[in-house]
Design an enzyme around this catalytic site. Structure first.
Site, mmCIF file in Angstrom:
data_model
loop_
_atom_site.group_PDB
_atom_site.id
_atom_site.type_symbol
_atom_site.label_atom_id
_atom_site.label_comp_id
_atom_site.label_asym_id
_atom_site.label_seq_id
_atom_site.Cartn_x
_atom_site.Cartn_y
_atom_site.Cartn_z
ATOM 1 N N GLN A 133 36.822 49.505 32.858
ATOM 2 C CA GLN A 133 36.191 48.305 32.308
ATOM 3 C C GLN A 133 35.267 48.653 31.142
ATOM 4 O OE1 GLN A 133 32.736 46.039 33.886
ATOM 5 N NE2 GLN A 133 34.235 44.437 34.302
ATOM 6 N N ARG A 139 30.266 44.202 46.920
ATOM 7 C CA ARG A 139 29.225 44.846 47.726
ATOM 8 C C ARG A 139 29.637 45.146 49.158
ATOM 9 N NH1 ARG A 139 25.216 40.287 46.010
ATOM 10 N NH2 ARG A 139 27.260 39.254 46.001
ATOM 11 N N CYS A 147 28.936 40.090 33.068
ATOM 12 C CA CYS A 147 27.703 40.788 33.453
ATOM 13 C C CYS A 147 26.479 40.014 32.954
ATOM 14 C CB CYS A 147 27.690 42.205 32.896
ATOM 15 S SG CYS A 147 26.165 43.053 33.332
HETATM 16 C C1 LIG Z 1 25.047 46.909 41.713
HETATM 17 C C2 LIG Z 1 26.099 46.084 41.039
HETATM 18 C C3 LIG Z 1 26.735 46.572 39.918
HETATM 19 C C4 LIG Z 1 27.727 45.801 39.282
HETATM 20 N N1 LIG Z 1 28.355 46.307 38.190
HETATM 21 C C5 LIG Z 1 29.334 45.588 37.582
HETATM 22 C C6 LIG Z 1 30.054 46.110 36.464
HETATM 23 O O1 LIG Z 1 29.848 47.247 36.040
HETATM 24 N N2 LIG Z 1 30.991 45.307 35.902
HETATM 25 C C7 LIG Z 1 31.274 44.051 36.376
HETATM 26 O O2 LIG Z 1 32.138 43.360 35.832
HETATM 27 N N3 LIG Z 1 30.623 43.552 37.442
HETATM 28 C C8 LIG Z 1 29.677 44.294 38.052
HETATM 29 N N4 LIG Z 1 29.060 43.799 39.161
HETATM 30 C C9 LIG Z 1 29.546 42.540 39.773
HETATM 31 C C10 LIG Z 1 30.577 42.854 40.863
HETATM 32 O O3 LIG Z 1 31.723 43.478 40.320
HETATM 33 C C11 LIG Z 1 31.005 41.587 41.601
HETATM 34 O O4 LIG Z 1 31.488 40.671 40.657
HETATM 35 C C12 LIG Z 1 29.852 40.927 42.347
HETATM 36 O O5 LIG Z 1 29.116 41.892 43.082
HETATM 37 C C13 LIG Z 1 30.372 39.826 43.302
HETATM 38 O O6 LIG Z 1 31.251 40.357 44.252
HETATM 39 P P1 LIG Z 1 30.764 40.658 45.769
HETATM 40 O O7 LIG Z 1 30.116 39.389 46.278
HETATM 41 O O8 LIG Z 1 32.017 41.042 46.494
HETATM 42 O O9 LIG Z 1 29.762 41.781 45.677
HETATM 43 C C14 LIG Z 1 28.054 44.535 39.779
HETATM 44 C C15 LIG Z 1 27.401 44.033 40.919
HETATM 45 C C16 LIG Z 1 26.437 44.788 41.540
HETATM 46 C C17 LIG Z 1 25.758 44.242 42.765
#
Ligand SMILES: Cc1cc2nc3c(=O)[nH]c(=O)nc-3n(C[C@H](O)[C@H](O)[C@H](O)COP(=O)(O)O)c2cc1C
Length: 307
Positions: free
Chosen positions: A66, A217, A96
């Site tokens: 990405q 997460r 993001c």
């Molecule tokens: C610590 C952290 C780092 C993340 N880093 C990225 C990233 O580098 N690129 C991205 O598109 N989303 C990033 N996200 C978003 C996640 O990919 C995801 O969209 C978001 O956590 C929702 O999914 P979940 O509820 O399953 O955690 C990040 C989220 C967290 C909590």
């Protein structure tokens, strides 16, 4: 049940580095993994302090890298580098919300407000590489602007092959329950993301028309989760061995000085909910050498046979 290649590991900055991906891959040999976001400036500038700029993806199976940025030409150059490094596809970050990415540099979630710039970036990246291009975005900027379908349409018209949709708006950040719209009418396959943790969640997403799911997460401290959700792995008996293997990969990649502090959060997740995990965390937060850390891990999890 979805096939492994329809179950994605979400990009997670500071977490889904190469050692973590190797762990996920161990339990799910054919799952779709995505790297943490990589700045196009850092990648194209070959910044040495950022190890992920130099990752070789050719031994990582089905993996997308990405990239994020706001300058179409730089994004195209970054995509070419990613392709040369062996990634199977390029993912463009359009979700993001952190200020450094979305407000100060006009990338990430900001592209949900500026569809013209988003289109230019997509256009340049799609033309720069032969591998597929995907985007990852959110429902919209805020509750009044839930216009993900417009951005997905622009992406589809410009050659993007699929989109991951995080079921929150930019203003929700990571809080509140994710909501997942019906996507049967979307012009390209949509991958559901946000609060997906169980096989029941996966089934729910299939009913709404999603072509796959992306786990964020819920994978903390559970690198076997993708394997579990796709029916090719179960929760290992011997978590201590998983921890030790992960630590060795981290030490190999970063070295002890950078790797041990970085590994503490993983130890906290692996040990969460276990008896005496609070004391364990306090102890390991003070350790910075490999031998003592391994001793603490052995003591906490007991005998550690190889996995
Ligand atoms: C610590 C952290 C780092 C993340 N880093 C990225 C990233 O580098 N690129 C991205 O598109 N989303 C990033 N996200 C978003 C996640 O990919 C995801 O969209 C978001 O956590 C929702 O999914 P979940 O509820 O399953 O955690 C990040 C989220 C967290 C909590």
């Amino acid at each position: 049940m979805l096939g492994q290649n329809q179950i994605f590991a979400a990009p997670l900055a500071g977490i889904s580095d190469k050692p973590f991906r190797q762990m996920v891959r161990f339990f799910a040999p054919d799952a779709a993994l995505v790297t943490e976001m990589i700045s196009c400036h850092s990648l194209v500038g070959r910044h040495k302090n950022c190890l992920r700029n130099f990752d070789d993806y050719s031994d990582e199976g089905l993996i997308g890298a990405q990239i994020f940025g706001a300058v179409p030409e730089l994004m195209a150059d970054a995509a070419k580098i990613i392709e040369a490094q062996g990634a199977k596809w390029v993912d463009i970050n359009m979700g993001c919300p952190v200020p450094k990415v979305a407000t100060r540099s006009g990338a990430g979630a900001f592209l949900m407000r500026d569809h013209k710039l988003a289109e230019k970036i997509i256009y340049s990246v799609v033309r720069a590489v032969k591998i597929p291009v995907s985007i990852k975005t959110r429902l919209g900027w805020d509750a009044e602007h839930r216009d993900w379908a417009d951005l997905v349409r622009i992406a589809a018209d410009n050659g993007v092959r699929w989109a991951a949709l995080h079921g929150r708006t930019r203003s929700q950040l990571y809080t509140g329950a994710a909501t997942h719209p019906d996507v049967h009418d979307a012009p390209i396959p949509i991958i559901a993301n946000g609060d997906i943790k169980t096989c029941a969640d996966v089934q729910e997403m299939q009913k709404l028309g999603y072509a796959g799911v992306m786990i964020g997460r819920a994978i903390y401290g559970r690198p076997w989760l993708l394997g579990e959700l796709s029916g090719v792995a179960t929760r290992p008996e011997n978590i201590g061995a998983v921890v030790m293997r992960h630590l060795d990969l981290v030490l190999e990649y970063y070295g002890a000085k950078a790797g041990i502090p970085m590994f503490r959060k993983h130890l906290a997740w692996y040990s969460a909910g276990m008896p005496n995990s609070g004391d364990f965390r306090i102890k390991i937060n003070q350790i910075s050498d490999e031998k003592s850390l391994k001793q603490e891990i052995l003591q906490f999890w007991g005998c550690v046979d190889a996995i």
